[in-house]
Write a protein that holds these residues in place. Structure first.
Motif, PDB file in Angstrom:
ATOM      1  N   GLN A  26     -64.332  13.542  22.257  1.00 38.82           N
ATOM      2  CA  GLN A  26     -65.481  12.636  22.144  1.00 38.82           C
ATOM      3  C   GLN A  26     -65.023  11.188  22.035  1.00 38.82           C
ATOM      4  OE1 GLN A  26     -68.098  13.463  18.863  1.00 38.82           O
ATOM      5  NE2 GLN A  26     -69.377  11.663  19.239  1.00 38.82           N
ATOM      6  N   ALA A  27     -63.984  10.947  21.217  1.00 34.94           N
ATOM      7  CA  ALA A  27     -63.479   9.582  21.032  1.00 34.94           C
ATOM      8  C   ALA A  27     -62.899   9.013  22.319  1.00 34.94           C
ATOM      9  CB  ALA A  27     -62.435   9.556  19.926  1.00 34.94           C
ATOM     10  N   ALA A  28     -62.254   9.883  23.108  1.00 30.16           N
ATOM     11  CA  ALA A  28     -61.623   9.427  24.348  1.00 30.16           C
ATOM     12  C   ALA A  28     -62.581   9.438  25.532  1.00 30.16           C
ATOM     13  CB  ALA A  28     -60.415  10.311  24.660  1.00 30.16           C
ATOM     14  N   GLY A  29     -63.763  10.047  25.342  1.00 27.13           N
ATOM     15  CA  GLY A  29     -64.742  10.099  26.418  1.00 27.13           C
ATOM     16  C   GLY A  29     -64.363  11.060  27.528  1.00 27.13           C
ATOM     17  N   VAL A  30     -63.699  12.165  27.169  1.00 29.23           N
ATOM     18  CA  VAL A  30     -63.286  13.160  28.162  1.00 29.23           C
ATOM     19  C   VAL A  30     -63.672  14.552  27.659  1.00 29.23           C
ATOM     20  CG1 VAL A  30     -61.373  11.742  28.980  1.00 29.23           C
ATOM     21  CG2 VAL A  30     -60.990  13.384  27.131  1.00 29.23           C
ATOM     22  N   ARG A  50     -54.747   9.544  29.940  1.00 30.03           N
ATOM     23  CA  ARG A  50     -53.754  10.068  29.000  1.00 30.03           C
ATOM     24  C   ARG A  50     -53.535   9.104  27.838  1.00 30.03           C
ATOM     25  NH1 ARG A  50     -49.844  10.583  32.328  1.00 30.03           N
ATOM     26  NH2 ARG A  50     -48.440   8.942  31.602  1.00 30.03           N
ATOM     27  N   GLU A  51     -53.419   7.812  28.154  1.00 32.37           N
ATOM     28  CA  GLU A  51     -53.214   6.811  27.108  1.00 32.37           C
ATOM     29  C   GLU A  51     -54.409   6.759  26.159  1.00 32.37           C
ATOM     30  OE1 GLU A  51     -52.422   3.184  29.140  1.00 32.37           O
ATOM     31  OE2 GLU A  51     -50.307   3.684  29.543  1.00 32.37           O
ATOM     32  N   ARG A  52     -55.618   6.897  26.714  1.00 28.26           N
ATOM     33  CA  ARG A  52     -56.834   6.881  25.887  1.00 28.26           C
ATOM     34  C   ARG A  52     -56.857   8.095  24.951  1.00 28.26           C
ATOM     35  NH1 ARG A  52     -59.988   6.337  29.877  1.00 28.26           N
ATOM     36  NH2 ARG A  52     -61.176   8.296  29.852  1.00 28.26           N
ATOM     37  N   ILE A  53     -56.421   9.229  25.467  1.00 30.03           N
ATOM     38  CA  ILE A  53     -56.390  10.451  24.655  1.00 30.03           C
ATOM     39  C   ILE A  53     -55.377  10.314  23.519  1.00 30.03           C
ATOM     40  CG2 ILE A  53     -55.701  12.889  24.669  1.00 30.03           C
ATOM     41  CD1 ILE A  53     -56.934  13.015  27.524  1.00 30.03           C
ATOM     42  N   PHE A  54     -54.167   9.852  23.835  1.00 30.17           N
ATOM     43  CA  PHE A  54     -53.144   9.727  22.806  1.00 30.17           C
ATOM     44  C   PHE A  54     -53.514   8.676  21.761  1.00 30.17           C
ATOM     45  CE2 PHE A  54     -50.072  11.445  26.115  1.00 30.17           C
ATOM     46  CZ  PHE A  54     -50.033  12.698  25.528  1.00 30.17           C
ATOM     47  N   ARG A  55     -54.243   7.630  22.204  1.00 34.15           N
ATOM     48  CA  ARG A  55     -54.707   6.628  21.245  1.00 34.15           C
ATOM     49  C   ARG A  55     -55.714   7.256  20.285  1.00 34.15           C
ATOM     50  NH1 ARG A  55     -55.408   2.946  24.596  1.00 34.15           N
ATOM     51  NH2 ARG A  55     -57.614   3.218  25.083  1.00 34.15           N
TER      52      ARG A  55
END
Length: 207
Positions: A26-30, A50-55
């Motif tokens: 939810q936070a990463a929008g995926v 990937r960077e958005r997910i790890f963040r």
């Protein structure tokens, strides 16, 4: 007028330790499936995604294995070493030395490779923290990117909090106060040893 809360706010509201893979998604929008693929590293995921997910993983303090979190006081007698390439003789010799020492102490050694991908390196540190390794050893090739250094410093603190250690082998410090152990290369000693050996073999003209 009500203020819209974020997934991170929701996690903090319930204690900060209950983040799920759905929260990360939810936070990463995926989708949850995309998060799973990015974390496993076995399927292609776009760099920006990937960077958005790890963040989001870092912001939420997400650890994939809830059982490992429950065993916070346990030890697995495992040491992890992260290198650039297992086929490179330079890294292979270091990995061999770590494996031999780990074996001598009754520990298992996990050897993984980043292939020069710093995001994969961060993910591997997270996976080793999830597996509750006694130490995570990073060998050579550190990035000077400030964001990366902050992310790795955060992971060093998370490892220390879990009773583990981040060991920097041939890498610069992550900064004052960051809980790491350092193992530097003896470049001067090596530079001396090479011509010293050649001279001992009778050579006098050395290029």
């Amino acid at each position: 007028m009500t203020e819209k809360s974020s997934p991170t706010d929701a996690i903090h509201a319930r204690g900060g330790s209950g983040a799920t893979i759905a929260d990360v998604a939810q936070a990463a929008g995926v989708s949850v499936a995309t998060v799973s693929r990015a974390l496993s590293g076995n399927y292609p995921v776009g760099k920006a995604t990937r960077e958005r997910i790890f963040r989001s993983v870092t912001d939420l303090g997400y650890v994939a294995n809830a059982h490992a979190r429950a065993l916070a006081g346990a030890t697995t007698r495992t040491v992890g070493i992260i290198i650039n390439d297992v086929a490179d003789p330079f890294f292979a010799y270091i990995a061999r030395g770590v494996e031999r020492q780990a074996s001598a102490e009754g520990r298992m050694c996990l050897i993984t490779a980043t292939h020069g991908d710093k995001e994969r390196e961060l993910a591997l540190v997270d996976l080793m923290r999830e597996q509750r390794t006694d130490a995570v050893i990073l060998v050579g090739g550190a990035s000077d990117d400030p964001r990366y250094r902050k992310q790795m410093a955060d992971r060093a603190r998370a490892l220390a909090a879990a009773g583990s250690s981040l060991v920097l082998c041939g890498r610069p410090s992550l900064g004052a106060g960051v809980p790491t152990k350092m193992d530097t290369y003896d470049n001067e000693g090596g530079a001396f040893a090479i011509p010293d050996y050649l001279i001992s073999q009778g050579h006098r003209r050395i290029l």
